[in-house]
Design a protein around this motif. Structure first.
Motif, PDB file in Angstrom:
ATOM      1  N   THR B  34     -67.026 -50.002  -4.717  1.00 50.07           N
ATOM      2  CA  THR B  34     -67.221 -51.040  -3.701  1.00 50.07           C
ATOM      3  C   THR B  34     -67.692 -52.326  -4.360  1.00 50.07           C
ATOM      4  OG1 THR B  34     -67.903 -49.297  -2.181  1.00 50.07           O
ATOM      5  CG2 THR B  34     -68.373 -51.552  -1.505  1.00 50.07           C
ATOM      6  N   LEU B  35     -68.679 -52.170  -5.237  1.00 48.99           N
ATOM      7  CA  LEU B  35     -69.234 -53.340  -5.920  1.00 48.99           C
ATOM      8  C   LEU B  35     -68.159 -54.050  -6.730  1.00 48.99           C
ATOM      9  CD1 LEU B  35     -71.908 -54.855  -6.581  1.00 48.99           C
ATOM     10  CD2 LEU B  35     -72.113 -53.383  -8.569  1.00 48.99           C
ATOM     11  N   PHE B  36     -67.376 -53.267  -7.460  1.00 49.02           N
ATOM     12  CA  PHE B  36     -66.348 -53.844  -8.324  1.00 49.02           C
ATOM     13  C   PHE B  36     -65.274 -54.549  -7.505  1.00 49.02           C
ATOM     14  CE2 PHE B  36     -62.272 -53.563 -10.582  1.00 49.02           C
ATOM     15  CZ  PHE B  36     -62.603 -54.230 -11.753  1.00 49.02           C
ATOM     16  N   SER B  37     -64.731 -53.842  -6.509  1.00 41.48           N
ATOM     17  CA  SER B  37     -63.617 -54.436  -5.760  1.00 41.48           C
ATOM     18  C   SER B  37     -64.075 -55.631  -4.934  1.00 41.48           C
ATOM     19  CB  SER B  37     -62.934 -53.384  -4.886  1.00 41.48           C
ATOM     20  OG  SER B  37     -63.877 -52.617  -4.210  1.00 41.48           O
ATOM     21  N   ALA B  38     -65.273 -55.539  -4.325  1.00 44.74           N
ATOM     22  CA  ALA B  38     -65.756 -56.663  -3.517  1.00 44.74           C
ATOM     23  C   ALA B  38     -65.978 -57.888  -4.395  1.00 44.74           C
ATOM     24  CB  ALA B  38     -67.049 -56.272  -2.822  1.00 44.74           C
ATOM     25  N   THR B  39     -66.597 -57.676  -5.545  1.00 42.32           N
ATOM     26  CA  THR B  39     -66.856 -58.806  -6.438  1.00 42.32           C
ATOM     27  C   THR B  39     -65.551 -59.398  -6.953  1.00 42.32           C
ATOM     28  OG1 THR B  39     -68.836 -57.618  -7.121  1.00 42.32           O
ATOM     29  CG2 THR B  39     -68.255 -59.536  -8.420  1.00 42.32           C
ATOM     30  N   TYR B  43     -64.703 -63.172  -6.120  1.00 47.18           N
ATOM     31  CA  TYR B  43     -64.624 -64.069  -7.269  1.00 47.18           C
ATOM     32  C   TYR B  43     -63.214 -64.654  -7.411  1.00 47.18           C
ATOM     33  CZ  TYR B  43     -65.089 -65.951 -11.952  1.00 47.18           C
ATOM     34  OH  TYR B  43     -65.101 -66.794 -13.028  1.00 47.18           O
ATOM     35  N   SER B  44     -62.207 -63.808  -7.172  1.00 50.54           N
ATOM     36  CA  SER B  44     -60.820 -64.267  -7.310  1.00 50.54           C
ATOM     37  C   SER B  44     -60.523 -65.378  -6.319  1.00 50.54           C
ATOM     38  CB  SER B  44     -59.856 -63.104  -7.080  1.00 50.54           C
ATOM     39  OG  SER B  44     -60.101 -62.089  -8.013  1.00 50.54           O
ATOM     40  N   VAL B  45     -61.004 -65.206  -5.095  1.00 53.37           N
ATOM     41  CA  VAL B  45     -60.763 -66.239  -4.071  1.00 53.37           C
ATOM     42  C   VAL B  45     -61.488 -67.521  -4.455  1.00 53.37           C
ATOM     43  CG1 VAL B  45     -61.145 -66.835  -1.657  1.00 53.37           C
ATOM     44  CG2 VAL B  45     -60.382 -64.537  -2.248  1.00 53.37           C
ATOM     45  N   LYS B  46     -62.750 -67.392  -4.856  1.00 57.07           N
ATOM     46  CA  LYS B  46     -63.530 -68.575  -5.240  1.00 57.07           C
ATOM     47  C   LYS B  46     -62.880 -69.298  -6.414  1.00 57.07           C
ATOM     48  CE  LYS B  46     -68.174 -67.551  -3.677  1.00 57.07           C
ATOM     49  NZ  LYS B  46     -69.509 -67.136  -4.088  1.00 57.07           N
ATOM     50  N   ARG B  47     -62.410 -68.496  -7.383  1.00 55.00           N
ATOM     51  CA  ARG B  47     -61.802 -69.089  -8.579  1.00 55.00           C
ATOM     52  C   ARG B  47     -60.536 -69.842  -8.189  1.00 55.00           C
ATOM     53  NH1 ARG B  47     -58.426 -66.785 -13.181  1.00 55.00           N
ATOM     54  NH2 ARG B  47     -58.696 -68.352 -14.790  1.00 55.00           N
ATOM     55  N   LYS B 259     -65.231 -69.825   2.360  1.00 55.00           N
ATOM     56  CA  LYS B 259     -66.499 -69.089   2.313  1.00 55.00           C
ATOM     57  C   LYS B 259     -66.803 -68.494   3.684  1.00 55.00           C
ATOM     58  CE  LYS B 259     -69.114 -71.035  -1.498  1.00 55.00           C
ATOM     59  NZ  LYS B 259     -70.034 -72.093  -1.877  1.00 55.00           N
ATOM     60  N   ASP B 260     -66.528 -69.271   4.726  1.00 50.94           N
ATOM     61  CA  ASP B 260     -66.748 -68.765   6.091  1.00 50.94           C
ATOM     62  C   ASP B 260     -65.884 -67.538   6.333  1.00 50.94           C
ATOM     63  OD1 ASP B 260     -68.559 -70.654   6.657  1.00 50.94           O
ATOM     64  OD2 ASP B 260     -67.223 -71.947   7.829  1.00 50.94           O
ATOM     65  N   GLN B 261     -64.614 -67.675   5.897  1.00 51.22           N
ATOM     66  CA  GLN B 261     -63.690 -66.560   6.109  1.00 51.22           C
ATOM     67  C   GLN B 261     -64.143 -65.315   5.342  1.00 51.22           C
ATOM     68  OE1 GLN B 261     -60.472 -69.403   5.464  1.00 51.22           O
ATOM     69  NE2 GLN B 261     -59.159 -67.986   6.555  1.00 51.22           N
ATOM     70  N   LEU B 262     -64.749 -65.583   4.193  1.00 53.83           N
ATOM     71  CA  LEU B 262     -65.177 -64.464   3.352  1.00 53.83           C
ATOM     72  C   LEU B 262     -66.529 -63.884   3.766  1.00 53.83           C
ATOM     73  CD1 LEU B 262     -64.344 -65.505  -0.302  1.00 53.83           C
ATOM     74  CD2 LEU B 262     -63.324 -63.672   1.012  1.00 53.83           C
ATOM     75  N   SER B 263     -67.342 -64.719   4.410  1.00 49.90           N
ATOM     76  CA  SER B 263     -68.726 -64.292   4.652  1.00 49.90           C
ATOM     77  C   SER B 263     -68.802 -63.015   5.488  1.00 49.90           C
ATOM     78  CB  SER B 263     -69.525 -65.406   5.310  1.00 49.90           C
ATOM     79  OG  SER B 263     -69.002 -65.648   6.586  1.00 49.90           O
ATOM     80  N   LYS B 264     -67.920 -62.897   6.490  1.00 54.03           N
ATOM     81  CA  LYS B 264     -67.925 -61.691   7.315  1.00 54.03           C
ATOM     82  C   LYS B 264     -67.588 -60.463   6.466  1.00 54.03           C
ATOM     83  CE  LYS B 264     -67.046 -63.187  12.011  1.00 54.03           C
ATOM     84  NZ  LYS B 264     -66.048 -63.353  13.046  1.00 54.03           N
ATOM     85  N   LEU B 266     -67.823 -60.248   3.287  1.00 49.06           N
ATOM     86  CA  LEU B 266     -68.880 -60.064   2.305  1.00 49.06           C
ATOM     87  C   LEU B 266     -70.066 -59.318   2.925  1.00 49.06           C
ATOM     88  CD1 LEU B 266     -69.698 -60.833  -0.596  1.00 49.06           C
ATOM     89  CD2 LEU B 266     -70.806 -62.837   0.337  1.00 49.06           C
ATOM     90  N   THR B 267     -70.464 -59.750   4.127  1.00 43.70           N
ATOM     91  CA  THR B 267     -71.579 -59.095   4.823  1.00 43.70           C
ATOM     92  C   THR B 267     -71.249 -57.620   5.064  1.00 43.70           C
ATOM     93  OG1 THR B 267     -71.896 -61.185   5.959  1.00 43.70           O
ATOM     94  CG2 THR B 267     -73.105 -59.308   6.829  1.00 43.70           C
ATOM     95  N   TYR B 268     -70.020 -57.390   5.500  1.00 45.45           N
ATOM     96  CA  TYR B 268     -69.570 -56.031   5.794  1.00 45.45           C
ATOM     97  C   TYR B 268     -69.623 -55.163   4.531  1.00 45.45           C
ATOM     98  CZ  TYR B 268     -66.291 -52.364   7.242  1.00 45.45           C
ATOM     99  OH  TYR B 268     -65.699 -51.164   7.519  1.00 45.45           O
ATOM    100  N   LEU B 269     -69.062 -55.732   3.457  1.00 49.01           N
ATOM    101  CA  LEU B 269     -69.014 -54.976   2.202  1.00 49.01           C
ATOM    102  C   LEU B 269     -70.408 -54.731   1.641  1.00 49.01           C
ATOM    103  CD1 LEU B 269     -65.967 -56.593   0.367  1.00 49.01           C
ATOM    104  CD2 LEU B 269     -66.113 -54.295   1.282  1.00 49.01           C
ATOM    105  N   LEU B 270     -71.254 -55.784   1.725  1.00 47.48           N
ATOM    106  CA  LEU B 270     -72.610 -55.636   1.197  1.00 47.48           C
ATOM    107  C   LEU B 270     -73.404 -54.610   2.001  1.00 47.48           C
ATOM    108  CD1 LEU B 270     -73.682 -59.276   0.237  1.00 47.48           C
ATOM    109  CD2 LEU B 270     -73.161 -57.371  -1.279  1.00 47.48           C
ATOM    110  N   THR B 271     -73.209 -54.616   3.318  1.00 49.60           N
ATOM    111  CA  THR B 271     -73.916 -53.648   4.164  1.00 49.60           C
ATOM    112  C   THR B 271     -73.482 -52.230   3.812  1.00 49.60           C
ATOM    113  OG1 THR B 271     -73.887 -55.305   5.887  1.00 49.60           O
ATOM    114  CG2 THR B 271     -74.503 -53.084   6.557  1.00 49.60           C
TER     115      THR B 271
END
Lengths: 220, 401
Positions: B34-39, B43-47, B259-264, B266-271
């Motif tokens: 989870t950590l690997f794929s989420a990151t 990161y890929s989107v941000k890059r 970032k907005d699109q990703l935040s949900k 991200l929150t889901y994955l982090l939870t």
């Protein structure tokens, strides 16, 4: 070799204070074969554990080869056991994931390994009659064979003292005789034996015999 | 024979109960995966956004007010779209305080090429006189003069330098192919001179099956570079206030949108990741407490044979570390397979650009995830290991009987 003086150990059983070992004094010279006989619960196993540094006494002292073992810090006591003392318990307690050879070599994992130890381990396995089982796992051995592996293991670090707790318990007469024979050989080599048992024939093999009742030791 | 050591004993102990071993490994694998794929995804989107906006070269994009959503769609998810406003906007924007440079662009949607390739692409016409965006790429291709029939293609268009691309019946010579950005807008666009775009539009009535109607007095966007002492946000507000009928989008805002699109997500994955991590931690702690309980007699026996407290502690920690590290390796491998296999699905579902991270980053991430797995195991086993080390040999033997 072993000097025990005023050794006492108590423990609590609910509200009741039990004296497992009561002011025991015992002296075992180097190369002696001493047995302590007594019924279950007489305190003989506790005495053996106190003598081997496995449980701390309430009072008294144990001197082995001029070392007051209970004055040593825990790591030094472990090191002392590894070099000077070994145990044979009433159960074989082999590590199931290690082969016969590896089980015999196990004490070397906890201390410095000396040159040619593996050859010595092999000779011990041969001595207990399991030369063809070197690579077998404990699950493939009978109870008697497992006990013999534990005995071979007890000698691998060339201990000066063997402390044995019912070493032939549950074994048939033939196996018991074989084990006793091994003990005699090692005793002849200079190893000091202190054996606790309720087996009369094993006890009578010793030159010096004691009886233990209610934590009190008496020479027979 | 080699001396029996801590590592050897730990490996042998791990083999004792296969189901238990696999369960611990898999629980850690889920965390690491989870950590690997989420990151990786984040990161890929941000890059991609960072590379794309840098490539865009503009601090602000000015578009028709009613086309703001379309324009954001073009930038973020690369959805081809056309919108036009009057060229007079250019001078009005240029006159706004804080604006250092302006350059117009015209967007032409192209859904069909003359041969070989059918896809959604954008033709972007730029003005060589005022351009500060495309020109910076020309240096990469050693192009001194960008000719009227020259074209630079995004990585997503299947062509190569020296080939010809035909749009609306007009042939263009490919003089450069851009490196991938992950932003569909840039990767699926082809850049031509603005005058060529208008000429192509004019000729399309005769040459193309489906003509286009865009005239030289129409532009799609104005790229703005702000003066050194101004922030893009501040200048964007000024443009919106000073020029009617336009909307200014600062480049930073594009990142914010993603970032907005990703935040949900991200929150889901982090939870999920956090819950799984805590569960894995507890599972390992409980299992190793059970192991200590099961092996009491053995622990006592080891101590009787001369094992020090530290040895017993390290033995359990090594077992846990080996198990969780192996779980971490399995997890990142599975996570990697997931991310690489479902990249297109991820970008389609999230409507975000995507650009693979550098190899160095992937290696660092792999190492990081495996390290997290290792730390998880070590943390979880600290208490059981301390328990095992503290046992009095005699008590351990007696309790284990």
């Amino acid at each position: 070799m072993i000097d025990i003086a005023g050794l006492t150990k108590t423990y609590m059983d609910g509200d009741q204070k039990i004296t497992a070992v009561d002011n025991v004094t015992l002296s075992v010279a180097q190369g002696e074969f001493v047995s302590i006989i007594g019924h279950s619960g007489s305190g003989k196993t506790t005495l053996l554990s106190l003598a081997g540094g496995l449980t701390k006494p309430d009072s008294g002292r144990v001197v082995i080869d001029q070392t007051d073992i209970w004055s040593l810090p825990d790591d030094a006591l472990s090191e002392f056991r590894n070099k000077n003392v070994n145990f044979i318990f009433q159960f074989a307690s082999l590590v199931p994931t290690l082969t016969v050879f590896e089980n015999v070599m196990l004490p070397s994992a906890f201390g410095s390994c000396c040159e040619g130890l593996d050859e010595y381990a092999k000779s011990l396995i041969e001595m207990v009659g399991l030369a063809d089982k070197m690579k077998s796992y404990p699950s493939r051995l009978s109870g008697g064979q497992q006990r013999r592996v534990a005995i071979a293991r007890a000698f691998v670090n060339s201990p000066k003292v063997i402390l044995a707790d019912e070493p032939t318990g549950d074994l048939d007469e033939a196996t018991e005789a074989e084990i006793l024979d091994i003990f005699r050989k090692k005793n002849a080599d200079g190893v000091t034996f202190l054996i606790v048992t309720h087996n009369q024939s094993l006890a009578s093999a010793a030159r010096k015999r004691y009886a233990m009742t209610g934590g009190i030791l008496k020479e027979l | 024979m080699k001396k029996l050591g801590l590592f050897y004993l730990a490996v042998r102990n791990i083999r004792r109960k296969l189901f238990r071993t696999v369960s611990i490994m898999m629980s850690v694998a889920v965390v690491a995966g989870t950590l690997f794929s989420a990151t990786m995804v984040i990161y890929s989107v941000k890059r991609s956004i960072a590379v794309g906006t840098e490539r865009l070269g503009a601090d602000i994009l000015v578009v028709p007010a009613d086309a703001e959503t379309k324009a954001r769609g073009v930038l973020v998810s690369g959805e081809p779209s056309t919108f036009y406003m009057d060229r007079s906007v250019l001078d009005k924007v240029k006159a706004v305080e804080g604006v250092a440079q302006v350059s117009p662009q015209v967007f032409i949607e192209s859904s069909s090429f003359s041969c070989c390739y059918v896809g959604n692409a954008m033709l972007v016409g730029f003005d060589p006189q005022t351009d500060f965006s495309v020109k910076s790429w020309l240096a990469d291709f050693s192009i001194k003069e960008f000719g009227p029939d020259d074209i630079i293609a995004g990585r997503g268009i299947p062509t190569m330098v020296g080939r010809t691309l035909k749009f609306y019946g007009h042939d263009f010579n490919v003089v450069g192919v851009l490196a991938q950005t992950g932003m569909t807008f840039l990767d699926s666009s082809a850049f031509i001179r603005m005058d060529a775009a208008y000429r192509m539009a004019e000729e399309s009535a005769k040459k193309a099956v489906k003509p286009i109607t865009v005239t030289p007095d129409q532009i799609s966007a104005v790229l703005v570079k702000v003066a050194p002492d101004y922030t893009p946000q501040r200048v964007a507000v000024k443009i919106n206030y000073a020029v009617d009928g336009v909307k200014s989008i600062p480049s930073d805002e594009v990142i914010a949108t993603v970032k907005d699109q990703l935040s949900k997500l991200l929150t889901y994955l982090l939870t999920i990741g956090g819950i799984v991590w805590v569960m894995a931690l507890l599972l390992i702690a409980v299992v190793f407490s059970m192991i200590v309980n099961e092996r009491q007699r053995e622990i006592g026996l080891f101590r009787a044979m001369g094992a020090k407290k530290g040895f017993m502690f390290k033995l359990l920690v090594t077992e846990a570390a080996l198990l969780t590290t192996a779980g971490g390796v399995v997890g990142v491998a599975l996570g990697g397979i997931m991310v690489f296999s479902f990249k297109n699905l991820i970008t389609t579902q999230l409507k975000v650009p995507y650009l693979w991270p550098s190899t160095a980053f992937i290696v660092e991430l792999l190492a990081g995830c495996i390290l997290v797995s290792l730390v998880t195991g070590v943390l979880a086993v600290l208490y059981p290991a301390a328990l095992s080390a503290r046992m009095e040999p005699y008590n351990a033997i007696r309790k284990g009987e």
